[in-house]
Design a protein around this motif. Structure first.
Motif, mmCIF file in Angstrom:
data_model
loop_
_atom_site.group_PDB
_atom_site.id
_atom_site.type_symbol
_atom_site.label_atom_id
_atom_site.label_comp_id
_atom_site.label_asym_id
_atom_site.label_seq_id
_atom_site.Cartn_x
_atom_site.Cartn_y
_atom_site.Cartn_z
ATOM 1 N N GLY A 55 0.877 -1.097 0.019
ATOM 2 C CA GLY A 55 0.031 -0.052 -0.176
ATOM 3 C C GLY A 55 0.835 1.413 -0.042
ATOM 4 N N GLU A 56 2.138 1.027 0.043
ATOM 5 C CA GLU A 56 2.857 2.398 0.142
ATOM 6 C C GLU A 56 2.806 3.121 -1.298
ATOM 7 O OE1 GLU A 56 4.944 -0.833 2.477
ATOM 8 O OE2 GLU A 56 4.119 -0.643 0.578
ATOM 9 N N THR A 57 2.722 2.418 -2.296
ATOM 10 C CA THR A 57 2.854 3.261 -3.465
ATOM 11 C C THR A 57 1.496 4.021 -3.537
ATOM 12 O OG1 THR A 57 1.810 1.277 -4.532
ATOM 13 C CG2 THR A 57 4.004 1.110 -4.549
ATOM 14 N N ARG A 58 0.560 3.813 -3.077
ATOM 15 C CA ARG A 58 -1.017 4.618 -3.213
ATOM 16 C C ARG A 58 -0.598 5.894 -2.563
ATOM 17 N NH1 ARG A 58 -3.394 -0.311 -2.537
ATOM 18 N NH2 ARG A 58 -3.710 -0.135 -0.176
ATOM 19 N N LEU A 59 0.044 5.766 -1.605
ATOM 20 C CA LEU A 59 0.200 7.143 -0.670
ATOM 21 C C LEU A 59 1.323 8.084 -1.377
ATOM 22 C CD1 LEU A 59 0.310 7.566 3.131
ATOM 23 C CD2 LEU A 59 2.189 8.395 1.852
ATOM 24 N N LEU A 60 2.537 7.529 -1.601
ATOM 25 C CA LEU A 60 3.621 7.925 -2.462
ATOM 26 C C LEU A 60 3.300 8.696 -3.853
ATOM 27 C CD1 LEU A 60 6.693 5.870 -1.373
ATOM 28 C CD2 LEU A 60 5.789 8.114 -0.394
ATOM 29 N N ALA A 61 2.297 8.027 -4.390
ATOM 30 C CA ALA A 61 1.971 8.583 -5.720
ATOM 31 C C ALA A 61 1.146 9.885 -5.524
ATOM 32 C CB ALA A 61 0.808 7.392 -6.439
ATOM 33 N N SER A 62 0.670 10.172 -4.394
ATOM 34 C CA SER A 62 0.216 11.540 -4.292
ATOM 35 C C SER A 62 1.052 12.681 -4.396
ATOM 36 C CB SER A 62 -0.485 11.552 -2.917
ATOM 37 O OG SER A 62 -1.575 10.499 -2.839
ATOM 38 N N GLY A 131 6.140 7.287 7.461
ATOM 39 C CA GLY A 131 5.854 5.548 7.801
ATOM 40 C C GLY A 131 6.015 5.126 6.330
ATOM 41 N N ALA A 132 5.274 5.713 5.444
ATOM 42 C CA ALA A 132 5.331 4.984 4.063
ATOM 43 C C ALA A 132 6.507 4.946 3.498
ATOM 44 C CB ALA A 132 4.383 5.809 3.023
ATOM 45 N N LEU A 133 7.438 6.044 3.612
ATOM 46 C CA LEU A 133 8.769 6.136 3.136
ATOM 47 C C LEU A 133 9.793 5.076 3.737
ATOM 48 C CD1 LEU A 133 9.385 10.152 3.030
ATOM 49 C CD2 LEU A 133 9.527 8.452 0.990
ATOM 50 N N ARG A 134 9.588 4.971 5.161
ATOM 51 C CA ARG A 134 10.490 3.806 5.943
ATOM 52 C C ARG A 134 10.253 2.353 5.279
ATOM 53 N NH1 ARG A 134 9.663 5.108 10.825
ATOM 54 N NH2 ARG A 134 11.761 6.144 11.324
ATOM 55 N N SER A 135 8.699 2.350 5.077
ATOM 56 C CA SER A 135 8.386 0.909 4.789
ATOM 57 C C SER A 135 8.779 0.747 3.120
ATOM 58 C CB SER A 135 6.641 0.922 4.811
ATOM 59 O OG SER A 135 6.431 -0.457 4.333
ATOM 60 N N TYR A 136 8.603 1.800 2.304
ATOM 61 C CA TYR A 136 9.008 1.461 1.036
ATOM 62 C C TYR A 136 10.616 1.267 0.934
ATOM 63 C CZ TYR A 136 9.933 2.468 -3.849
ATOM 64 O OH TYR A 136 10.387 2.169 -5.128
ATOM 65 N N HIS A 137 11.313 2.117 1.649
ATOM 66 C CA HIS A 137 12.784 2.002 1.623
ATOM 67 C C HIS A 137 13.257 0.661 2.213
ATOM 68 C CE1 HIS A 137 16.954 1.966 3.071
ATOM 69 N NE2 HIS A 137 17.012 2.977 2.161
ATOM 70 N N ARG A 138 12.461 -0.130 3.112
ATOM 71 C CA ARG A 138 12.707 -1.254 3.683
ATOM 72 C C ARG A 138 12.618 -2.347 2.386
ATOM 73 N NH1 ARG A 138 9.207 -1.384 7.567
ATOM 74 N NH2 ARG A 138 10.597 -0.206 9.022
ATOM 75 N N ALA A 139 11.454 -2.150 1.897
ATOM 76 C CA ALA A 139 11.138 -3.167 0.610
ATOM 77 C C ALA A 139 12.052 -3.147 -0.604
ATOM 78 C CB ALA A 139 9.579 -3.080 0.499
ATOM 79 N N ALA A 140 12.098 -1.830 -1.132
ATOM 80 C CA ALA A 140 12.584 -1.599 -2.277
ATOM 81 C C ALA A 140 14.065 -1.247 -2.401
ATOM 82 C CB ALA A 140 11.982 -0.457 -2.966
ATOM 83 N N ILE A 141 14.864 -0.888 -1.271
ATOM 84 C CA ILE A 141 16.181 -0.235 -1.316
ATOM 85 C C ILE A 141 16.996 -1.161 -0.456
ATOM 86 C CG2 ILE A 141 17.734 1.431 -0.918
ATOM 87 C CD1 ILE A 141 15.743 1.965 -3.426
ATOM 88 N N ALA A 142 16.721 -1.336 0.599
ATOM 89 C CA ALA A 142 17.431 -1.902 1.625
ATOM 90 C C ALA A 142 18.095 -3.304 1.182
ATOM 91 C CB ALA A 142 16.572 -2.116 3.115
#
Length: 338
Positions: A55-62, A131-142
């Protein structure tokens, strides 16, 4: 086209970022997640990352449209220190700065209520974004950070060598081909026509794994002048390739890879060309190239073309191997969930 205008003082203040920037990589990777280009480099990463998102992408897409402007506050300078220092800096951004940056989105898209509240300084909305940035980073970057860092370190080594060989002029001439140094102006392909006058502040060059095709800079001309540009990708840098950890001691290095190859690995150190490697180790250029290729296939070395030569640098795993072992590096296919 973007034109960056230098003075003599600006040339003296050109510098290369000390390390990758966690939030620049996060935001730019979000662009790569949604496009279908660069499949040979990003295809497997997209597939693996999508399985970990929730669900992080929906929030970040805004806040981050598929192309064009995204708010400058999303990439504070503390990003070079890591995701947590960057997030702490994000917490401290004043409401008037949030509102000013978000106002640039107003004419581009309909903003949801939480984004309006964020612009008004609502702490709950800011916490939701963080929260969305941290979660996205954990999934996509870390999970891919060792590979991202290795490719960026290889680029830094090439730029640093250019700077040592010929000063700022050689450094600016060494940048990727979409960037052209025509003293005293640095021109680069860009989505809009724009002039940036440095005015003695210098320029921070920030190589990026997920930047693609054209460089990026801040919309706000008062921020530290920064040019984020794409690194050169090789097949060995494709996220998704397996990584293995080494936990032995340095005395076992020769037993692990052979005496000559261990000397090659140590000689590469902070970076050397194939010719330099051959001379230092006392082998032919063909033999040096073969040894470097084997080490590259093992994930210990990154090779980057530098002018008419190729430059070899250690990956974080290769450096850890020389140090006698470090914390295990996760495989890029490993699942990391929030």
């Amino acid at each position: 086209m973007l034109r960056i205008h230098f003075t003599g003082l600006d040339l003296a203040r050109v510098r290369i970022a000390a390390r990758p920037d966690a939030l620049w990589e996060s935001i730019l990777s979000f662009h790569r997640l949604r496009d279908k280009q660069g499949a040979s480099i990003y295809g497997r990463w997209r597939c693996e990352t999508r399985t970990r998102l929730n669900g992080e992408t929906r929030l970040l897409a805004s806040l981050v449209p598929p192309r064009g402007y995204f708010p400058d506050f999303l990439t504070p300078p503390e990003g070079v220190l890591g995701v947590e220092p960057a997030i702490e800096a994000l917490r401290e951004i004043p409401a008037h700065r949030l509102n000013r940056d978000l106002s640039q989105l107003a004419g581009m898209r309909t903003r949801p209520g939480w984004v309006h509240a964020l612009g008004d300084g609502d702490t709950g909305s800011l916490s939701r974004l963080i929260g969305a940035l941290r979660s996205y980073h954990r999934a996509a970057i870390a999970p891919y950070w060792p590979h991202i860092r290795a490719q960026i370190e290889a680029d830094r080594a090439a730029r640093g060598r250019a700077l040592l060989d010929g000063g700022a002029d050689r450094l600016l001439n060494s940048l990727p081909q979409m960037i052209r140094w025509r003293s005293p102006v640095l021109e680069t392909d860009y989505p809009v026509d724009r002039d940036l006058y440095l005015g003695g502040r210098g320029l921070l060059l920030l190589p990026s794994f997920f930047c693609r095709r054209t460089p990026v800079t801040f919309h706000d001309r008062d921020l530290t002048p920064t040019l984020v540009y794409p690194v050169q990708h090789g097949t060995e840098s494709v996220p998704g390739a397996p990584v293995h950890a080494y936990t032995g001691d340095v005395c076992s290095l020769g037993k692990l890879v052979g005496h000559t190859r261990s000397v090659v690995l140590q000689t590469i150190g902070a970076g050397c060309t194939t010719g330099e490697l051959a001379r230092r180790v006392g082998v032919s250029a063909a033999s040096a190239s073969q040894h470097a290729s084997v080490l590259r296939d093992a994930g210990l070395v990154v090779t980057l073309r530098h002018g008419n030569a190729v430059l070899h640098t250690l990956t974080p795993l290769g450096a850890a191997l020389l140090r006698g072992g470090a914390a295990a590096v996760p495989a890029l296919s490993e699942t990391v969930r929030s």
